[in-house]
Write a protein that holds these residues in place. Structure first.
Motif, PDB file in Angstrom:
ATOM      1  N   VAL A  33       0.863  -1.177   0.000  1.00  0.00           N
ATOM      2  CA  VAL A  33       0.000   0.000   0.000  1.00  0.00           C
ATOM      3  C   VAL A  33       0.903   1.230   0.000  1.00  0.00           C
ATOM      4  CG1 VAL A  33      -1.940  -1.105   1.213  1.00  0.00           C
ATOM      5  CG2 VAL A  33      -0.130  -0.014   2.534  1.00  0.00           C
ATOM      6  N   GLY A  34       0.409   2.304  -0.555  1.00  0.00           N
ATOM      7  CA  GLY A  34       1.134   3.556  -0.473  1.00  0.00           C
ATOM      8  C   GLY A  34       1.498   4.136  -1.824  1.00  0.00           C
ATOM      9  N   PRO A  35       2.352   5.160  -1.761  1.00  0.00           N
ATOM     10  CA  PRO A  35       2.751   5.870  -2.988  1.00  0.00           C
ATOM     11  C   PRO A  35       3.409   4.923  -3.989  1.00  0.00           C
ATOM     12  CG  PRO A  35       3.578   7.002  -1.029  1.00  0.00           C
ATOM     13  CD  PRO A  35       3.000   5.700  -0.570  1.00  0.00           C
ATOM     14  N   ASN A  36       3.105   5.166  -5.248  1.00  0.00           N
ATOM     15  CA  ASN A  36       3.679   4.398  -6.354  1.00  0.00           C
ATOM     16  C   ASN A  36       3.276   2.921  -6.310  1.00  0.00           C
ATOM     17  OD1 ASN A  36       5.007   4.731  -8.749  1.00  0.00           O
ATOM     18  ND2 ASN A  36       6.997   4.152  -7.929  1.00  0.00           N
ATOM     19  N   PHE A  37       2.114   2.677  -5.729  1.00  0.00           N
ATOM     20  CA  PHE A  37       1.611   1.305  -5.580  1.00  0.00           C
ATOM     21  C   PHE A  37       1.600   0.547  -6.903  1.00  0.00           C
ATOM     22  CE2 PHE A  37      -2.121  -1.259  -6.501  1.00  0.00           C
ATOM     23  CZ  PHE A  37      -1.919  -2.346  -5.677  1.00  0.00           C
ATOM     24  N   LEU A  40       5.050  -0.467  -8.476  1.00  0.00           N
ATOM     25  CA  LEU A  40       5.714  -1.505  -7.689  1.00  0.00           C
ATOM     26  C   LEU A  40       4.952  -2.828  -7.764  1.00  0.00           C
ATOM     27  CD1 LEU A  40       8.067  -2.271  -5.937  1.00  0.00           C
ATOM     28  CD2 LEU A  40       6.801  -1.434  -3.948  1.00  0.00           C
ATOM     29  N   HIS A  41       3.640  -2.754  -7.742  1.00  0.00           N
ATOM     30  CA  HIS A  41       2.798  -3.943  -7.864  1.00  0.00           C
ATOM     31  C   HIS A  41       3.162  -4.712  -9.148  1.00  0.00           C
ATOM     32  CE1 HIS A  41      -0.955  -6.203  -7.160  1.00  0.00           C
ATOM     33  NE2 HIS A  41      -1.216  -6.060  -8.432  1.00  0.00           N
ATOM     34  N   LEU A  42       3.310  -3.982 -10.245  1.00  0.00           N
ATOM     35  CA  LEU A  42       3.656  -4.609 -11.519  1.00  0.00           C
ATOM     36  C   LEU A  42       5.101  -5.100 -11.534  1.00  0.00           C
ATOM     37  CD1 LEU A  42       1.807  -2.133 -13.910  1.00  0.00           C
ATOM     38  CD2 LEU A  42       1.079  -4.440 -13.229  1.00  0.00           C
ATOM     39  N   GLN A  43       6.020  -4.338 -10.936  1.00  0.00           N
ATOM     40  CA  GLN A  43       7.421  -4.770 -10.874  1.00  0.00           C
ATOM     41  C   GLN A  43       7.562  -6.058 -10.077  1.00  0.00           C
ATOM     42  OE1 GLN A  43       9.693  -1.369  -9.399  1.00  0.00           O
ATOM     43  NE2 GLN A  43      10.929  -1.552 -11.241  1.00  0.00           N
ATOM     44  N   LEU A  44       6.781  -6.190  -9.024  1.00  0.00           N
ATOM     45  CA  LEU A  44       6.870  -7.400  -8.203  1.00  0.00           C
ATOM     46  C   LEU A  44       6.477  -8.629  -9.005  1.00  0.00           C
ATOM     47  CD1 LEU A  44       5.601  -5.984  -4.822  1.00  0.00           C
ATOM     48  CD2 LEU A  44       7.919  -6.757  -5.363  1.00  0.00           C
ATOM     49  N   THR A  91       4.105  -1.132   3.488  1.00  0.00           N
ATOM     50  CA  THR A  91       4.207   0.091   2.697  1.00  0.00           C
ATOM     51  C   THR A  91       5.087  -0.155   1.481  1.00  0.00           C
ATOM     52  OG1 THR A  91       6.166   0.928   3.844  1.00  0.00           O
ATOM     53  CG2 THR A  91       4.001   1.520   4.775  1.00  0.00           C
ATOM     54  N   THR A  92       4.895   0.660   0.478  1.00  0.00           N
ATOM     55  CA  THR A  92       5.717   0.506  -0.722  1.00  0.00           C
ATOM     56  C   THR A  92       7.203   0.653  -0.373  1.00  0.00           C
ATOM     57  OG1 THR A  92       5.251   2.829  -1.252  1.00  0.00           O
ATOM     58  CG2 THR A  92       3.966   1.162  -2.421  1.00  0.00           C
ATOM     59  N   SER A  93       7.528   1.564   0.517  1.00  0.00           N
ATOM     60  CA  SER A  93       8.925   1.758   0.914  1.00  0.00           C
ATOM     61  C   SER A  93       9.500   0.504   1.571  1.00  0.00           C
ATOM     62  CB  SER A  93       9.036   2.952   1.863  1.00  0.00           C
ATOM     63  OG  SER A  93      10.368   3.137   2.262  1.00  0.00           O
ATOM     64  N   ASP A  94       8.748  -0.085   2.500  1.00  0.00           N
ATOM     65  CA  ASP A  94       9.206  -1.311   3.155  1.00  0.00           C
ATOM     66  C   ASP A  94       9.266  -2.482   2.173  1.00  0.00           C
ATOM     67  OD1 ASP A  94       9.538  -0.026   5.565  1.00  0.00           O
ATOM     68  OD2 ASP A  94       7.667  -0.774   6.447  1.00  0.00           O
ATOM     69  N   ALA A  95       8.309  -2.542   1.259  1.00  0.00           N
ATOM     70  CA  ALA A  95       8.307  -3.619   0.260  1.00  0.00           C
ATOM     71  C   ALA A  95       9.548  -3.526  -0.619  1.00  0.00           C
ATOM     72  CB  ALA A  95       7.036  -3.555  -0.587  1.00  0.00           C
ATOM     73  N   VAL A 142      14.046  -2.130  -8.905  1.00  0.00           N
ATOM     74  CA  VAL A 142      13.127  -1.981  -7.775  1.00  0.00           C
ATOM     75  C   VAL A 142      13.651  -0.917  -6.815  1.00  0.00           C
ATOM     76  CG1 VAL A 142      12.106  -3.148  -5.771  1.00  0.00           C
ATOM     77  CG2 VAL A 142      12.173  -4.314  -7.990  1.00  0.00           C
ATOM     78  N   SER A 143      14.945  -0.934  -6.533  1.00  0.00           N
ATOM     79  CA  SER A 143      15.506   0.047  -5.600  1.00  0.00           C
ATOM     80  C   SER A 143      15.389   1.465  -6.147  1.00  0.00           C
ATOM     81  CB  SER A 143      16.956  -0.283  -5.251  1.00  0.00           C
ATOM     82  OG  SER A 143      17.800  -0.080  -6.367  1.00  0.00           O
ATOM     83  N   ALA A 144      15.386   1.632  -7.468  1.00  0.00           N
ATOM     84  CA  ALA A 144      15.264   2.956  -8.079  1.00  0.00           C
ATOM     85  C   ALA A 144      13.914   3.600  -7.770  1.00  0.00           C
ATOM     86  CB  ALA A 144      15.481   2.864  -9.586  1.00  0.00           C
TER      87      ALA A 144
END
Length: 152
Positions: A33-37, A40-44, A91-95, A142-144
């Motif tokens: 959840v969170g910014p840029n969801f 990141l969802h697609l990258q995962l 959170t997106t940051s923690d993910a 992902v880190s970017a």
């Protein structure tokens, strides 16, 4: 060629880490959840697809070398070297932090096996090199998502 015990053990370690990486990636994919969801969802899903593809390649290499891969859930739970993700929403940051750490840990496992078998089995090291190249690229991408342009 028949796999040495060292090669079979090393490929098995890579196999369980790749399976675990795919599971950790999906867990994060479902619960971020969170910014840029969306990005990141697609990258995962890309991380999961790569982990699954490479797990299949490693398992098939084990069979080609007359060894028996073990991808059972109990084996993965007991032997994977990745740190277990947490339950619940993330959170997106923690993910990002978790997935990058899992990608890097998997690369570390692959590199350890690569160095151990480099002289004995060039065909296997070709496979391992491709895994390293793709997983390191995914870790960077992902880190970017979280990079600060002032410190990047």
């Amino acid at each position: 060629m028949k796999a040495s015990d060292e090669l079979a053990h090393g490929l098995q370690a890579i196999l369980v880490d790749l399976i675990d990486l795919s599971l950790e990636g999906k867990q994060a994919h479902w619960n971020i959840v969170g910014p840029n969801f969306r990005d990141l969802h697609l990258q995962l899903d890309e991380v999961v697809a790569a982990a699954r593809l490479h797990a299949d390649e490693v398992a098939e290499r084990l069979r080609a070398l007359h060894a028996v891969p073990d991808g059972r859930a109990s084996t993965v739970a007991k032997t994977a070297s990745l740190q277990e993700g947490s339950e619940g929403l993330v959170t997106t940051s923690d993910a990002i932090d978790r997935v990058v750490a899992a990608l890097e840990a998997t690369c570390s496992t692959v590199r350890g096996v690569y160095e151990a078998v480099e002289q004995d089995d060039a065909a296997t090291t070709d496979i391992l090199n491709q895994i390293i190249l793709q997983l390191e690229k995914l870790a960077w991408m992902v880190s970017a998502e979280k990079a600060n342009t002032a410190t990047a």
